[in-house]
Design a protein around this motif. Structure first.
Motif, short mmCIF file in Angstrom:
data_model
loop_
_atom_site.label_atom_id
_atom_site.label_comp_id
_atom_site.label_asym_id
_atom_site.label_seq_id
_atom_site.Cartn_x
_atom_site.Cartn_y
_atom_site.Cartn_z
N THR A 32 -5.53 11.30 -2.85
CA THR A 32 -5.21 10.29 -1.82
C THR A 32 -3.98 9.47 -2.18
N ASP A 33 -3.28 9.83 -3.25
CA ASP A 33 -2.14 9.05 -3.71
C ASP A 33 -0.79 9.67 -3.37
N GLY A 34 -0.77 10.55 -2.38
CA GLY A 34 0.46 11.26 -2.01
C GLY A 34 1.59 10.35 -1.57
N ASP A 35 1.26 9.16 -1.02
CA ASP A 35 2.30 8.24 -0.59
C ASP A 35 3.17 7.76 -1.75
N PHE A 36 2.68 7.92 -2.97
CA PHE A 36 3.39 7.41 -4.14
C PHE A 36 4.17 8.51 -4.86
N ALA A 37 3.90 9.76 -4.54
CA ALA A 37 4.50 10.89 -5.26
C ALA A 37 6.02 10.91 -5.08
N GLY A 38 6.72 11.00 -6.19
CA GLY A 38 8.17 11.15 -6.17
C GLY A 38 8.93 9.93 -5.70
N LYS A 39 8.27 8.78 -5.58
CA LYS A 39 8.96 7.57 -5.12
C LYS A 39 9.10 6.58 -6.26
N ARG A 40 10.16 5.80 -6.18
CA ARG A 40 10.37 4.75 -7.17
C ARG A 40 9.35 3.64 -6.93
N LEU A 41 8.63 3.27 -7.97
CA LEU A 41 7.66 2.18 -7.90
C LEU A 41 8.25 0.99 -8.63
N LEU A 42 8.33 -0.14 -7.94
CA LEU A 42 8.99 -1.31 -8.50
C LEU A 42 8.15 -2.54 -8.20
N MET A 43 7.94 -3.36 -9.22
CA MET A 43 7.29 -4.66 -9.03
C MET A 43 8.27 -5.75 -9.43
N HIS A 44 8.16 -6.88 -8.74
CA HIS A 44 9.04 -8.01 -9.01
C HIS A 44 8.15 -9.25 -9.14
N VAL A 45 8.01 -9.77 -10.33
CA VAL A 45 7.19 -10.96 -10.54
C VAL A 45 8.03 -12.16 -10.13
N ARG A 46 7.67 -12.77 -9.01
CA ARG A 46 8.49 -13.85 -8.50
C ARG A 46 7.63 -14.91 -7.84
#
Length: 166
Positions: A32-46
Motif C-alpha cells: 500500500t506504499d506505492g505512492d512513495f516509491a521512487g519519490k524524494r521524501l523530505l521533512m522540514h522541521v519548522r
C-alpha cells in the motif's frame, strides 16, 4: 532539582532540529506504499514554538502533509494536517493520537484517538481505527516516522547527518 520527563526530553530533542530539512526513505515498503516509491521524501522541521512543532512532509511534488507535534496537559499529541492540491482540507484531515505512556527521550508512540476513529469510520477508512503512530528522534543520527496496524508497518527514516538546503 526536578528531573526532565521523557516527553520533555523528546520534545527538546525534536526542537534541536528546528529550521532544518532532511531526506528520508521508506525502510520496509509494503503493497500500500506505492505512492512513495521512487519519490524524494523530505521533512522540514519548522514553525517551532514552546508547545508545538510543525513538520511538513513532502512526497515528491506532493506537499499536502504536515505533522503537528504538540505538548498537552497529559503528554504529547501527533496530528496530521492533510490537504488537497488546492490547499483545502482533505477528507481525512487532522487525524492522529496522543501518548498514553511516558515513552522515552528518543521514541514516542501515539495510539489513534477517538476523534480520528470517528473520522475514519465515517469515511470508509476504518482499517485505520487501530493505528499507532510513532516518532523517533536519535539526535545527530535519524528521525523516524512510523505507522503500525494489523498487516501494515510503514516506516520512513530521515538522515539527520545530512541536512539539505531545499
Amino acid at each position: 532539582m526536578e528531573s526532565v520527563s521523557a516527553q520533555d526530553a523528546f520534545f527538546a530533542n525534536l526542537s534541536t532540529l528546528c529550521g532544518q530539512r532532511f531526506e528520508g526513505k521508506v525502510i520496509n515498503p509494503g503493497p500500500t506504499d506505492g505512492d512513495f516509491a521512487g519519490k524524494r521524501l523530505l521533512m522540514h522541521v519548522r514553525d517551532c514554538e514552546a508547545n508545538e512543532i510543525r513538520i511538513p512532509f513532502w512526497v515528491g511534488d506532493d506537499h499536502s502533509r504536515t505533522w503537528f507535534i504538540t505538548r498537552t496537559d497529559n503528554g504529547l499529541r501527533l496530528k496530521h494536517d492533510h490537504r488537497d492540491p488546492d490547499g483545502t482540507t482533505h477528507t481525512l484531515h487532522w487525524y492522529g493520537g496522543e501518548t498514553t505512556q511516558d515513552g522515552s527521550p528518543k521514541r514516542q508512540e501515539f495510539p489513534v484517538d477517538q476523534e480520528s476513529i470517528d473520522l475514519f469510520t465515517a469515511n470508509d477508512a476504518s482499517v485505520s481505527n487501530t493505528n499507532v503512530w510513532a516518532v523517533e528522534v536519535h539526535p545527530t543520527q535519524t528521525y523516524v516516522y512510523e505507522l503500525r496496524r494489523a498487516n501494515r508497518h510503514f516506516r520512513v527514516e530521515f538522515d539527520l547527518t545530512k541536512p539539505v538546503s531545499e
